[in-house]
Write a protein that holds these residues in place. Structure first.
Motif, PDB file in Angstrom:
ATOM      1  N   VAL A  81     -15.686 -11.696  32.453  1.00 28.65           N
ATOM      2  CA  VAL A  81     -15.537 -11.326  33.176  1.00 28.65           C
ATOM      3  C   VAL A  81     -14.576 -12.035  34.267  1.00 28.65           C
ATOM      4  CG1 VAL A  81     -16.495 -11.063  35.816  1.00 28.65           C
ATOM      5  CG2 VAL A  81     -18.131 -11.106  33.546  1.00 28.65           C
ATOM      6  N   ASP A  82     -13.823 -13.310  34.322  1.00 32.52           N
ATOM      7  CA  ASP A  82     -13.003 -13.823  34.845  1.00 32.52           C
ATOM      8  C   ASP A  82     -11.450 -13.789  33.930  1.00 32.52           C
ATOM      9  OD1 ASP A  82     -14.554 -15.176  36.434  1.00 32.52           O
ATOM     10  OD2 ASP A  82     -14.529 -16.363  35.544  1.00 32.52           O
ATOM     11  N   ASP A  83     -11.221 -12.282  33.246  1.00 37.25           N
ATOM     12  CA  ASP A  83     -10.289 -12.164  32.418  1.00 37.25           C
ATOM     13  C   ASP A  83      -9.761 -13.490  32.199  1.00 37.25           C
ATOM     14  OD1 ASP A  83      -8.287 -10.612  31.575  1.00 37.25           O
ATOM     15  OD2 ASP A  83      -7.044 -10.035  32.975  1.00 37.25           O
ATOM     16  N   ASP A  84     -10.279 -14.334  31.452  1.00 38.58           N
ATOM     17  CA  ASP A  84     -10.224 -15.379  30.362  1.00 38.58           C
ATOM     18  C   ASP A  84     -10.120 -15.430  28.973  1.00 38.58           C
ATOM     19  OD1 ASP A  84      -9.772 -18.385  29.475  1.00 38.58           O
ATOM     20  OD2 ASP A  84     -10.488 -19.237  30.909  1.00 38.58           O
ATOM     21  N   LEU A  85     -10.032 -14.681  28.435  1.00 36.81           N
ATOM     22  CA  LEU A  85      -9.331 -14.997  27.127  1.00 36.81           C
ATOM     23  C   LEU A  85      -9.828 -15.501  26.569  1.00 36.81           C
ATOM     24  CD1 LEU A  85     -10.256 -12.418  24.875  1.00 36.81           C
ATOM     25  CD2 LEU A  85      -7.369 -12.559  24.662  1.00 36.81           C
TER      26      LEU A  85
END
Length: 471
Positions: free
Chosen positions: A72-76
């Motif tokens: 969700v935080d775009d922390d792949l």
């Protein structure tokens, strides 16, 4: 993030697929995977529960809540690391695990809505991370693995349970050698599951990740013949893990079963998958073909065999099952995909005999019609024969997919190995240790035929105990 009591729940994000009419004629992957936008929309559906029951439903105990929060935080990278801490094969599990009965089946959201598509998100994270070539963590762990040359563990078989053991131990600095009987590592992931469900490139990528950790794969080593468990202990291995699966097929024991054109699902799928018959003539390993094909059984292996036969050119493929469609043990998604592609379902009938022509080639099968009676030990209604009601089904090939049993080669070569009444290896359920000290086992050779993720769970339990003893 909105409070879970007030948050408006979106519908589950559909998975893009190849059109059934198109995919029935190719071996390309059926499910196409989420885009970044689709993955983020689906991840937002997660309630971030204080008590994540989804994690309890995962046999390898992935921190699902955290990996989705990272997504969700775009922390792949954070999402991938959260998965990889307990799962050595995330791209595989995201594709073939029965999430509907495990993590997603335990999702709190699923009590009133469709559960979060955890498996699809896991696949997205694994594939996208690999595509970006962000392998710093793997490189660091590989360097760590070189520090403990005094410790080494052997794994016999290179299926999901052994690969999990190898990944867990190698990441903690223990040298692991994996011995595989066939010419290519991967076990059932390579020889059993078709390309259209699990591309070989995905398996190869996961294996390469383990090699970077320092794992060595030794192919063409047959446990119990080329090398024994005692040989490994004598060579200084601190522990041995048995992960050879249960690859000996079961047959029906009916007349005509030895006709040309009658195959076990094991043989048929191995010829097509491991032998790459689906790429003939690029690979010079053609498979047997027939215009009409009957597959006996209704598990995931039966669905794989039926859908493979269709793609190999059969004009008509039928699933023959002695119970009703409601009792089919295959994943519902796989049954739906098979029907969409044109596979016929023939329920409430079982083979009585196979019939051949004057050259010994299969031409038809006689089936006994049945009805459902009272539930048996499995909890499913037992099939009852309808006296005198039979039918002959024309077919040029029959594929028998009614289960497997232990291959005796390694077991007969290890007389001190205690077996249970079904012939499977007896282990401590908490540690996976066998009757031989420091020899462990897990997966189908212990439980009988089960899922990839359950084998991985067994591998992880054994690996944790091995690491506890050695480190």
């Amino acid at each position: 993030m909105a409070d879970k009591k007030t948050k408006k729940i979106r519908a589950r994000t559909p998975m893009p697929h190849q059109d059934p009419k198109v995919r029935a004629g190719n071996f390309q992957e059926v499910a196409l995977g989420y885009s970044r936008e689709q993955a983020l929309v689906e991840a937002e559906r997660c309630l971030q529960c204080k008590k994540p029951t989804c994690q309890d439903g995962c046999p390898v105990n992935i921190d699902i809540r955290w990996f989705i929060a990272c997504l969700v935080d775009d922390d792949l990278e954070g999402a991938f690391n959260a998965i990889r801490r307990t799962n050595s094969l995330p791209a595989v599990c995201g594709r073939v695990c029965p999430q509907e009965t495990q993590c997603e089946g335990s999702c709190i959201l699923g009590k009133k809505h469709e559960p979060v598509a955890i498996g699809r998100l896991e696949r997205y994270v694994a594939d996208t991370y690999a595509a970006r070539s962000a392998c710093e963590e793997v490189t660091d762990l590989a360097a760590c693995a070189l520090e403990r040359d005094d410790l080494k563990v052997a794994c016999i078989g290179s299926g999901p349970s052994s690969l999990t053991v190898a990944g867990y131990l190698a990441g903690r600095g223990i040298k692991v050698d994996v011995f595989e009987a066939l010419h290519e590592p991967g076990g059932v992931l390579v020889y059993g599951i078709p390309e259209f469900r699990l591309p070989k490139s995905v398996v190869a990528r996961e294996l390469d990740g383990l090699r970077k950790l320092g794992v060595t794969f030794r192919t063409n080593w047959v446990g119990g013949k080329t090398i024994t468990i005692q040989d490994m202990l004598d060579q200084g291995y601190n522990a041995v893990f048995i992960g050879v699966g249960a690859g000996l097929p079961r047959f029906l024991n009916v007349p005509g079963e030895n006709l040309v054109g009658v195959f076990s699902a094991n043989e048929y799928l191995t010829r097509v998958n491991l032998g790459r018959a689906y790429e003939f003539p690029t690979y010079d390993t053609p498979a047997y073909r027939a215009r009409r094909v009957a597959v006996i059984g209704a598990g995931n292996v039966a669905m794989d065999a039926a859908r493979t036969a269709l793609r190999m050119g059969a004009e008509e493929v039928s699933i023959v099952y002695r119970r009703s469609e409601d009792e089919m043990p295959a994943r519902r998604e796989e049954i739906e995909h098979a029907v969409e592609e044109g596979i016929k379902i023939r329920c409430l009938c079982g083979p009585l005999s196979f019939h051949g022509d004057n050259q010994g080639r299969l031409k038809a099968m006689t089936v006994q019609k049945m009805e459902l009676g009272e539930p048996d030990e499995s909890g499913r209604c037992a099939p009852v024969c309808l006296e005198g009601e039979t039918e002959q089904i024309p077919c040029g090939m029959a594929i028998i997919a009614v289960g497997t049993r232990p291959n005796p080669v390694l077991l007969e070569a290890t007389p001190d190995l205690e077996l249970n009444k079904w012939g499977y290896v007896q282990t401590d359920p908490e540690t996976g240790e066998t009757s031989i000290p420091n020899v462990f086992a897990g997966g189908d050779i212990v439980t009988g035929a089960a899922t990839v993720i359950s084998a991985m769970g067994a591998g992880r339990r054994a690996a944790r105990e091995i690491a506890r003893r050695l480190l």
